[in-house]
Design an enzyme around this catalytic site. Structure first.
Site, PDB file in Angstrom:
ATOM      1  N   TYR A  14       0.841  -1.202   0.000  1.00 19.13           N
ATOM      2  CA  TYR A  14       0.000   0.000   0.000  1.00 19.13           C
ATOM      3  C   TYR A  14       0.877   1.254   0.000  1.00 19.13           C
ATOM      4  O   TYR A  14       0.655   2.180  -0.783  1.00 19.13           O
ATOM      5  CB  TYR A  14      -0.921  -0.019   1.215  1.00 19.13           C
ATOM      6  CG  TYR A  14      -1.716   1.244   1.385  1.00 19.13           C
ATOM      7  CD1 TYR A  14      -2.844   1.488   0.608  1.00 19.13           C
ATOM      8  CD2 TYR A  14      -1.338   2.206   2.319  1.00 19.13           C
ATOM      9  CE1 TYR A  14      -3.578   2.648   0.762  1.00 19.13           C
ATOM     10  CE2 TYR A  14      -2.062   3.364   2.478  1.00 19.13           C
ATOM     11  CZ  TYR A  14      -3.178   3.589   1.698  1.00 19.13           C
ATOM     12  OH  TYR A  14      -3.891   4.744   1.844  1.00 19.13           O
ATOM     13  N   ALA A  29       3.983   1.606  -0.953  1.00 20.10           N
ATOM     14  CA  ALA A  29       4.706   1.725  -2.223  1.00 20.10           C
ATOM     15  C   ALA A  29       3.793   2.257  -3.327  1.00 20.10           C
ATOM     16  O   ALA A  29       4.199   3.114  -4.124  1.00 20.10           O
ATOM     17  CB  ALA A  29       5.293   0.374  -2.629  1.00 20.10           C
ATOM     18  N   SER A  30       2.564   1.781  -3.360  1.00 13.74           N
ATOM     19  CA  SER A  30       1.648   2.243  -4.404  1.00 13.74           C
ATOM     20  C   SER A  30       1.268   3.705  -4.190  1.00 13.74           C
ATOM     21  O   SER A  30       1.162   4.474  -5.151  1.00 13.74           O
ATOM     22  CB  SER A  30       0.402   1.358  -4.473  1.00 13.74           C
ATOM     23  OG  SER A  30      -0.373   1.479  -3.310  1.00 13.74           O
ATOM     24  N   LYS A  31       1.076   4.132  -2.938  1.00  9.94           N
ATOM     25  CA  LYS A  31       0.762   5.540  -2.658  1.00  9.94           C
ATOM     26  C   LYS A  31       1.929   6.435  -3.061  1.00  9.94           C
ATOM     27  O   LYS A  31       1.732   7.493  -3.654  1.00  9.94           O
ATOM     28  CB  LYS A  31       0.458   5.736  -1.172  1.00  9.94           C
ATOM     29  CG  LYS A  31      -0.815   5.122  -0.709  1.00  9.94           C
ATOM     30  CD  LYS A  31      -2.013   5.914  -1.130  1.00  9.94           C
ATOM     31  CE  LYS A  31      -2.214   7.056  -0.187  1.00  9.94           C
ATOM     32  NZ  LYS A  31      -3.467   7.767  -0.397  1.00  9.94           N
TER      33      LYS A  31
END
Length: 96
Positions: A6, A8-10
């Protein structure tokens, strides 16, 4: 482990927003980062989980979908904002 994915994606979305804004300027590029928003998916969660998540933001409630839409409209109506990630999280990020 799920939390790391999460995060890393943000970070990727934030970085992409800012760099894409630089690349395509003067076209405006922004992102909205919502907090806990009341959507139908919350119906399946336990009462305990809903109550826990509802207490986390400083405003002590879920964000309403119309509040997210208002933030999007704000960005669409302003020609002076680009490369911005607009937090609509009820102060959740301030608690960390």
């Amino acid at each position: 482990p799920d939390y790391m994915q999460y995060c890393a994606s943000k970070a990727a979305v934030n970085n992409f927003t800012q760099n894409f804004a630089k690349l395509v300027a003067p076209i405006l590029v922004n992102a909205v980062a919502p907090g806990y928003t009341w959507t139908p998916q919350w119906e399946a969660k336990s009462k305990k989980e809903k109550e826990m998540c509802e207490k986390e933001p400083l405003i002590k409630r879920f964000i309403r979908p119309d509040e997210i839409a208002d933030a999007v409209m704000f960005l669409l109506q302003n020609d002076a904002i680009t490369g911005t990630i607009l937090l609509v999280d009820g102060g959740l990020a301030l608690k960390n």
